[in-house]
Motif scaffolding. Sequence first.
Motif: not given
Length: 114
Positions: A22-25, A100-108, A13-16
């Motif tokens: 929408n978060a990749d659950m 989560y956001k950092l992991c997404q940013h760096f595609k890790k 909900a925070d990510i939204k």
Amino acid sequence: MSKRDDLIEKYAADIKDKFGENADMDLLKKVTVGLGPSIYNIDASKVSGSDQKELDTVKNNYLIKKLGLPDNAKLDEALATVMEKYGSSNRNKHRAVIYYKLCQHFKKASVYDK
């Protein structure tokens, strides 16, 4: 639902709300599980965007050690971007959401497939 599942829903909900997506659950759950019991500790579960020592901890322990990224200015830039988007006035920055956001940013995301 377990307490962890409740927290994961809260993070989604925070990510939204804060990032407009929408978060990749699946990834969010893996990141949350990776944080272990710290998610249940009020202090450890949050990151202070104004505390350089805490930001350095995120950089060293998560970005460099966990994600295996080289120490360079891009790490600081990404961290600053995530913190800014999360909202400087928001005092409740959840560690799981930031990771989560950092992991997404760096595609890790593949780090969590081990």
